[in-house]
Write an enzyme that holds these catalytic residues in place. Sequence first.
Site, mmCIF file in Angstrom:
data_model
loop_
_atom_site.group_PDB
_atom_site.id
_atom_site.type_symbol
_atom_site.label_atom_id
_atom_site.label_comp_id
_atom_site.label_asym_id
_atom_site.label_seq_id
_atom_site.Cartn_x
_atom_site.Cartn_y
_atom_site.Cartn_z
ATOM 1 C CG HIS A 174 -2.117 -0.909 1.149
ATOM 2 N ND1 HIS A 174 -3.471 -0.522 0.775
ATOM 3 C CD2 HIS A 174 -1.907 -2.265 1.528
ATOM 4 C CE1 HIS A 174 -4.059 -1.899 0.830
ATOM 5 N NE2 HIS A 174 -3.301 -2.834 1.058
ATOM 6 C CD GLU A 294 0.133 5.538 -6.755
ATOM 7 O OE1 GLU A 294 0.448 4.389 -7.174
ATOM 8 O OE2 GLU A 294 -0.336 5.746 -5.613
#
Length: 499
Positions: A174, A294
């Site tokens: 995560h 990302e």
Amino acid sequence: MSKENEKLKVTDLRSAIELLKSVPGQFIETDEPVEPLAELSGVYRHIGAGGTVMRPTRKGPAMIFNSVKGHEDARVLIGLLASRERVGLLLNEKPECLGFLLNEAVKNPIDPVTVSKDYALCQEVVHYADEPDFDIRKLLPAPTNTEDDAGPYITMGMCYASDIETGESDITIHRLCLQSKDEISMFFTPGARHLGVFREKAEKLGKPLPISISIGVDPAIEIASCFEPPTTPLGFNELSIAGAIRNQPVELTQCLTINEKAIANAEYVIEGELLPGVYVREDQNTNTGKAMPEFPGYTGTAVEEVPVIKVKAVTHRRNPIMQTVIGPSEEHVSMAGIPTEASIIQMVEKAMPGRLLNVYAHSSGGGKYMAVLQFKKSQPSDEGRQRQAAILAFAAFPELKHVILVDEDVDIFDSNDVLWALNTRYQGDTDTIFIPGVRCHPLDPSQSPDYSSSIRDKGISCKTIFDCTVPYHLKNKFQRSKFMDVNPSRFAPELFNNK
């Protein structure tokens, strides 16, 4: 793999590094002092990031920084999995067969085991959060990828938690941002991770969820942790996949301050609790409005409310190695893409055995958005089955956006060869299949009502199949030029004798 390398068994991060050191071109290190805030990632962008990172970048060796400013006793490793060839080396498999290796591992899992603290290398040094000088930001040399990041991020943390009712455990990766001396924010992609289910269940009961974060582990664990449903449904512990890859169970040990386990030979372990009903703004310390880069190649938006982990302790090995990753790099492609390939292989093989020859989750999609399927038509009734395989691929991995179908004579790992098929075996009006209005992944900025009025909600996409296979009845008219099959090493031994 050479006989010398076969003797170097990978069991943890340090043995993985030793293996890479034995292979020319796979590992470099530097003693040049580096700033962890943006500079470290800025350097590696040029050395070996690849993936969807803004050009110029390239594939290159893994790299360790031995002198990190502000952290005298720690080193930082980046790029361990940033090439498919290196993953093959670390998992002892041919690069083109990695999807099949993981598919077999999923089908033959080996559950983890718990070892005593006497064998827990991760607890050689212990720092408790109630100590006066405790500060996780000083203990961990967590870098930022860019100057706009919300803060230092742990990008390769193996998050391990258990369902507080059933006791079933799982491990995932995560986005973890260091927010204060003893708080970490944890971003959950909606509906995409088992730990999210565990957290929501605990929160409804008003209870904290114990969680450990292991950093710097056997790369088999890092790859296995990236499987997603439906291949690994709720209750499936992905550590058992890593056990199957190594043919021996992953070793866990009991944490010191929480009722949870951690990976026994990890470089670092963070022990903490996800607090019920406690949220922070992800960029509360920087106010940039941004989180971190990302996998699609864009910087994620900072989330207004993210759950908080209250840190209880940090343990680590002596002279620990911090492992990190650039979000859009080829390293993400390896971790997300190879499990994607295995998931597609598993589902399609069940439905139509022997027709799908291979799958590549392409770098340009970060290992998630695009898959190239190599499909063989052996008889007239196989026509159309290639498109069924593409539909099954979308079911096997829901975050997939595009599927390119090619024949058995196309090298799916060579983008030029795939584009050749697109240019000579594809007509846009007859070979494009649109599937609009399907949930995909919210980090794609084009999947938004702002981009197109046809999109109802953020994260919904038009999934597309590009059928670049030759119609079966025309296969004899699409034969590639055949060249004499010779052994080139007789003429250029310096190029071929070592392969």
